[in-house]
Design a protein around this motif. Structure first.
Motif, PDB file in Angstrom:
ATOM      1  N   GLN A  90      38.168  39.998  38.346  1.00 47.22           N
ATOM      2  CA  GLN A  90      37.871  39.127  37.221  1.00 47.22           C
ATOM      3  C   GLN A  90      36.596  39.568  36.503  1.00 47.22           C
ATOM      4  O   GLN A  90      36.523  39.553  35.267  1.00 47.22           O
ATOM      5  CB  GLN A  90      37.734  37.677  37.701  1.00 47.22           C
ATOM      6  CG  GLN A  90      37.550  36.670  36.573  1.00 47.22           C
ATOM      7  CD  GLN A  90      38.710  36.686  35.596  1.00 47.22           C
ATOM      8  OE1 GLN A  90      39.879  36.592  35.990  1.00 47.22           O
ATOM      9  NE2 GLN A  90      38.418  36.824  34.295  1.00 47.22           N
ATOM     10  N   LEU A  91      35.586  39.983  37.288  1.00 49.90           N
ATOM     11  CA  LEU A  91      34.353  40.468  36.676  1.00 49.90           C
ATOM     12  C   LEU A  91      34.623  41.734  35.868  1.00 49.90           C
ATOM     13  O   LEU A  91      34.046  41.938  34.790  1.00 49.90           O
ATOM     14  CB  LEU A  91      33.285  40.732  37.747  1.00 49.90           C
ATOM     15  CG  LEU A  91      31.934  41.247  37.227  1.00 49.90           C
ATOM     16  CD1 LEU A  91      31.318  40.267  36.218  1.00 49.90           C
ATOM     17  CD2 LEU A  91      30.958  41.481  38.385  1.00 49.90           C
ATOM     18  N   MET A  92      35.529  42.574  36.360  1.00 48.72           N
ATOM     19  CA  MET A  92      35.895  43.783  35.623  1.00 48.72           C
ATOM     20  C   MET A  92      36.458  43.407  34.251  1.00 48.72           C
ATOM     21  O   MET A  92      36.095  44.000  33.222  1.00 48.72           O
ATOM     22  CB  MET A  92      36.929  44.588  36.412  1.00 48.72           C
ATOM     23  CG  MET A  92      37.500  45.780  35.646  1.00 48.72           C
ATOM     24  SD  MET A  92      38.908  46.549  36.497  1.00 48.72           S
ATOM     25  CE  MET A  92      40.157  45.261  36.267  1.00 48.72           C
ATOM     26  N   LEU A  93      37.349  42.404  34.245  1.00 50.21           N
ATOM     27  CA  LEU A  93      37.939  41.980  32.976  1.00 50.21           C
ATOM     28  C   LEU A  93      36.877  41.405  32.034  1.00 50.21           C
ATOM     29  O   LEU A  93      36.857  41.715  30.834  1.00 50.21           O
ATOM     30  CB  LEU A  93      39.033  40.934  33.233  1.00 50.21           C
ATOM     31  CG  LEU A  93      40.271  41.412  34.006  1.00 50.21           C
ATOM     32  CD1 LEU A  93      41.223  40.248  34.235  1.00 50.21           C
ATOM     33  CD2 LEU A  93      40.979  42.546  33.278  1.00 50.21           C
ATOM     34  N   ASP A  94      35.980  40.573  32.608  1.00 47.55           N
ATOM     35  CA  ASP A  94      34.936  39.959  31.786  1.00 47.55           C
ATOM     36  C   ASP A  94      33.993  41.006  31.211  1.00 47.55           C
ATOM     37  O   ASP A  94      33.626  40.963  30.027  1.00 47.55           O
ATOM     38  CB  ASP A  94      34.146  38.946  32.619  1.00 47.55           C
ATOM     39  CG  ASP A  94      34.988  37.751  33.045  1.00 47.55           C
ATOM     40  OD1 ASP A  94      36.068  37.559  32.463  1.00 47.55           O
ATOM     41  OD2 ASP A  94      34.575  37.046  33.992  1.00 47.55           O
ATOM     42  N   LYS A  95      33.584  41.954  32.050  1.00 48.11           N
ATOM     43  CA  LYS A  95      32.652  42.992  31.592  1.00 48.11           C
ATOM     44  C   LYS A  95      33.324  43.904  30.582  1.00 48.11           C
ATOM     45  O   LYS A  95      32.716  44.347  29.594  1.00 48.11           O
ATOM     46  CB  LYS A  95      32.125  43.806  32.786  1.00 48.11           C
ATOM     47  CG  LYS A  95      30.954  44.717  32.438  1.00 48.11           C
ATOM     48  CD  LYS A  95      29.724  43.917  32.045  1.00 48.11           C
ATOM     49  CE  LYS A  95      28.547  44.804  31.700  1.00 48.11           C
ATOM     50  NZ  LYS A  95      27.375  44.009  31.246  1.00 48.11           N
ATOM     51  N   GLY A  96      34.624  44.160  30.809  1.00 46.03           N
ATOM     52  CA  GLY A  96      35.361  44.998  29.865  1.00 46.03           C
ATOM     53  C   GLY A  96      35.439  44.345  28.506  1.00 46.03           C
ATOM     54  O   GLY A  96      35.255  45.001  27.464  1.00 46.03           O
ATOM     55  N   ALA A  97      35.704  43.019  28.503  1.00 48.10           N
ATOM     56  CA  ALA A  97      35.768  42.298  27.232  1.00 48.10           C
ATOM     57  C   ALA A  97      34.419  42.321  26.533  1.00 48.10           C
ATOM     58  O   ALA A  97      34.339  42.484  25.299  1.00 48.10           O
ATOM     59  CB  ALA A  97      36.217  40.854  27.482  1.00 48.10           C
ATOM     60  N   GLU A  98      33.350  42.198  27.323  1.00 50.15           N
ATOM     61  CA  GLU A  98      31.993  42.242  26.749  1.00 50.15           C
ATOM     62  C   GLU A  98      31.719  43.588  26.083  1.00 50.15           C
ATOM     63  O   GLU A  98      31.007  43.673  25.079  1.00 50.15           O
ATOM     64  CB  GLU A  98      30.988  41.975  27.871  1.00 50.15           C
ATOM     65  CG  GLU A  98      29.533  41.952  27.441  1.00 50.15           C
ATOM     66  CD  GLU A  98      28.597  41.792  28.625  1.00 50.15           C
ATOM     67  OE1 GLU A  98      27.596  42.537  28.698  1.00 50.15           O
ATOM     68  OE2 GLU A  98      28.875  40.942  29.496  1.00 50.15           O
ATOM     69  N   LEU A  99      32.319  44.649  26.624  1.00 52.00           N
ATOM     70  CA  LEU A  99      32.126  46.001  26.081  1.00 52.00           C
ATOM     71  C   LEU A  99      33.132  46.322  24.982  1.00 52.00           C
ATOM     72  O   LEU A  99      33.147  47.442  24.451  1.00 52.00           O
ATOM     73  CB  LEU A  99      32.239  47.046  27.204  1.00 52.00           C
ATOM     74  CG  LEU A  99      31.142  47.017  28.272  1.00 52.00           C
ATOM     75  CD1 LEU A  99      31.512  47.933  29.437  1.00 52.00           C
ATOM     76  CD2 LEU A  99      29.797  47.435  27.672  1.00 52.00           C
ATOM     77  N   GLY A 100      33.985  45.351  24.653  1.00 51.20           N
ATOM     78  CA  GLY A 100      34.961  45.559  23.587  1.00 51.20           C
ATOM     79  C   GLY A 100      36.228  46.234  24.047  1.00 51.20           C
ATOM     80  O   GLY A 100      37.006  46.746  23.230  1.00 51.20           O
ATOM     81  N   LEU A 101      36.473  46.255  25.348  1.00 51.58           N
ATOM     82  CA  LEU A 101      37.681  46.864  25.884  1.00 51.58           C
ATOM     83  C   LEU A 101      38.759  45.800  26.016  1.00 51.58           C
ATOM     84  O   LEU A 101      38.487  44.626  26.277  1.00 51.58           O
ATOM     85  CB  LEU A 101      37.412  47.500  27.246  1.00 51.58           C
ATOM     86  CG  LEU A 101      36.293  48.552  27.295  1.00 51.58           C
ATOM     87  CD1 LEU A 101      36.089  49.041  28.730  1.00 51.58           C
ATOM     88  CD2 LEU A 101      36.628  49.726  26.391  1.00 51.58           C
TER      89      LEU A 101
END
Length: 489
Positions: free
Chosen positions: A461-472
């Protein structure tokens, strides 16, 4: 055939067979050198040195026919030597020879010689004993001592049989061997011999790094290796091939404030760790742990002497030192480098309230080398202040206890974050990039700091959140993680 020194029943059987072979061939054959010395000293040894006046290769072939060794006899035709490995001993056979170095050569010139020639070329009186192997000769089994080596053994002295300057100039490796024997046997080097080493020290430069490394490693594995390193320093030999270590010597004083001599501290740490490990590379880590201090030494008003970051500087120096000393540039080097770089971390934990995150980070970074790191840190306590030593040891006990508790709860040793770089790239449909590293670091640090649990689901879940923060954008439908995964804490 009876011997003047203790031999086992098995050795007696082998030597009688060799003696019978020599008698049949009409050859003079002798036990010689280190084997006889170690037997006199009652030191365990399986290396048997045999010398013959004549064709050593012929003798070796004939001896091998009596024992049928596996692997078969190994012949080194260039040097006229041979090796026979039996289950419980290793026999080296050589023809009597003369050898010497040219002024700039790294390889000895070898020529066939007499018994006296062979004795004259030997490095030290304690290595000149010989005993003839013959079933018929009246001297069979008797110790011959042409250079009063027995007296030097009793006085615990290393001395050359010939003039020491010519001995060391002729074969400069003998200078290192003198120091190695002094270390292994805890003998003294005769003053005249020691002074000759100081005079001839620059001759060591013609010796190959590999042969120097072999002697250094034997010094490292001695019961008290500091004897050898101190002699290398005081004779000036150390400056010739390892100036980084000798540059650590000396204690500066400013405004009445001094620091300890880091060279002698380092070899004391090496001595401290020696009783606790036979691992050559852990011993090297002990010797090199403070190698970065000369480059980081500063005097700061109000603080005294500082060596900030010396462990990181030292870790960067390790590959160059290993290459310079012809030590292996493989996982052994990386192991030493890792311990040098981490050796201050457990110490820092004794100076603060130990948080779970700090302990988890150390366990993660040290991994499989955690126990070795703690052994090194314990050996690093060399203060003469009894109360200070006691306090350090008590603090280390607390650190060890906290490490055991955190390890039991979190299993951080050898742990890897549950999300791999491959999964990150698959999830977001990206190639290797800066973003992959950012997400991996974020997950790792969040688990170590206790921000999220170490479960696969939380990390996903953190991977998804961090990815969204980076625009991924996730390529996975729904963006939900499986219930379990590799590396889950």
């Amino acid at each position: 055939m009876d011997f003047d020194f203790p031999v086992s029943q098995r050795e007696h059987f082998v030597f009688n067979k060799i003696a019978a072979t020599a008698d049949e061939l009409g050859m003079e054959v002798y036990l010689i050198g280190g084997y006889v010395r170690d037997k006199i000293l009652d030191r365990p040894t399986k290396d048997v040195d045999i010398m013959t006046v004549g064709d050593g290769l012929l003798l070796a072939k004939q001896i091998a026919e009596r024992f049928h060794p596996k692997p078969p006899v190994t012949l080194f035709k260039t040097y006229g030597t041979a090796q026979i490995k039996l289950p419980d001993m290793e026999i080296e056979i050589v023809g009597a020879r003369k050898e010497s170095y040219e002024q700039s050569s790294r390889k000895p010139a070898v020529a066939q010689g007499s018994l006296q020639d062979d004795l004259n070329r030997r490095d030290f009186t304690i290595n000149t004993f010989f005993s003839r192997l013959s079933l018929h000769h009246t001297d069979g089994g008797r110790i011959q001592d042409p250079f009063n080596g027995l007296q030097d053994l009793s006085y615990k002295i290393i001395r050359t049989p010939q003039a020491p300057d010519s001995t060391f100039s002729d074969d400069p490796l003998r200078m290192l061997r003198a120091i190695r024997f002094a270390t292994q046997l805890q003998f003294s080097i005769q003053p005249e011999t020691l002074e000759a080493i100081k005079r001839q020290k620059e001759r060591i430069k013609i010796i190959s790094g590999e042969r120097i490394a072999d002697e250094l490693n034997k010094i490292m594995m001695a019961k008290k290796p500091s004897i050898g390193w101190a002699l290398l320093f005081t004779t000036g030999l150390l400056d010739q091939f390892f100036p980084q270590l000798s540059s650590m010597a000396g204690a500066e004083n400013v405004d009445g404030i001094g620091h300890k001599d880091n060279f002698y501290h380092s070899i004391q740490v090496l001595d401290n760790i020696a009783p606790h490990t036979k691992d050559l590379w852990l011993r090297w880590a002990a010797l090199l742990h403070d190698i970065g201090k000369p480059a980081t030494k500063r005097f700061e008003k109000g603080h005294g002497w500082t060596f900030h970051g010396h462990e990181l500087v030292g870790a960067k120096m390790v590959p160059k030192i290993f290459n310079q000393l012809k030590l292996p540039l493989n996982d052994k080097m990386r192991y030493v480098q890792k311990l040098v770089g981490l050796h201050m971390r457990p110490v820092s934990l004794t100076k603060e309230n130990i948080t779970d995150s700090a302990v988890r980070r150390l366990l993660f970074d040290a991994g499989a080398e955690t126990d070795d790191l703690m052994t090194l840190c314990s050996a690093d306590i060399t203060s003469k202040n009894v109360m200070k030593v006691r306090r350090f040891k008590e603090n280390f006990k607390l650190v060890r206890k906290r490490m055991e508790e955190v390890e039991a709860a979190d299993k951080m040793r050898n742990w890897q974050p549950p999300i791999s770089g491959d999964l990150i790239m698959q999830t977001f449909g990206i190639r290797p990039s800066r973003e992959v590293g950012i997400i991996k670091d974020c997950i790792r640090e969040s688990i170590i700091e206790g921000i999220i649990p170490g479960s696969y689901e939380a990390a996903y879940q953190l991977m998804l959140d961090k990815g969204a923060e980076l625009g991924l954008v996730s390529k996975k439908d729904g963006g939900t993680a499986p219930k379990t995964g590799p590396g889950e804490l």
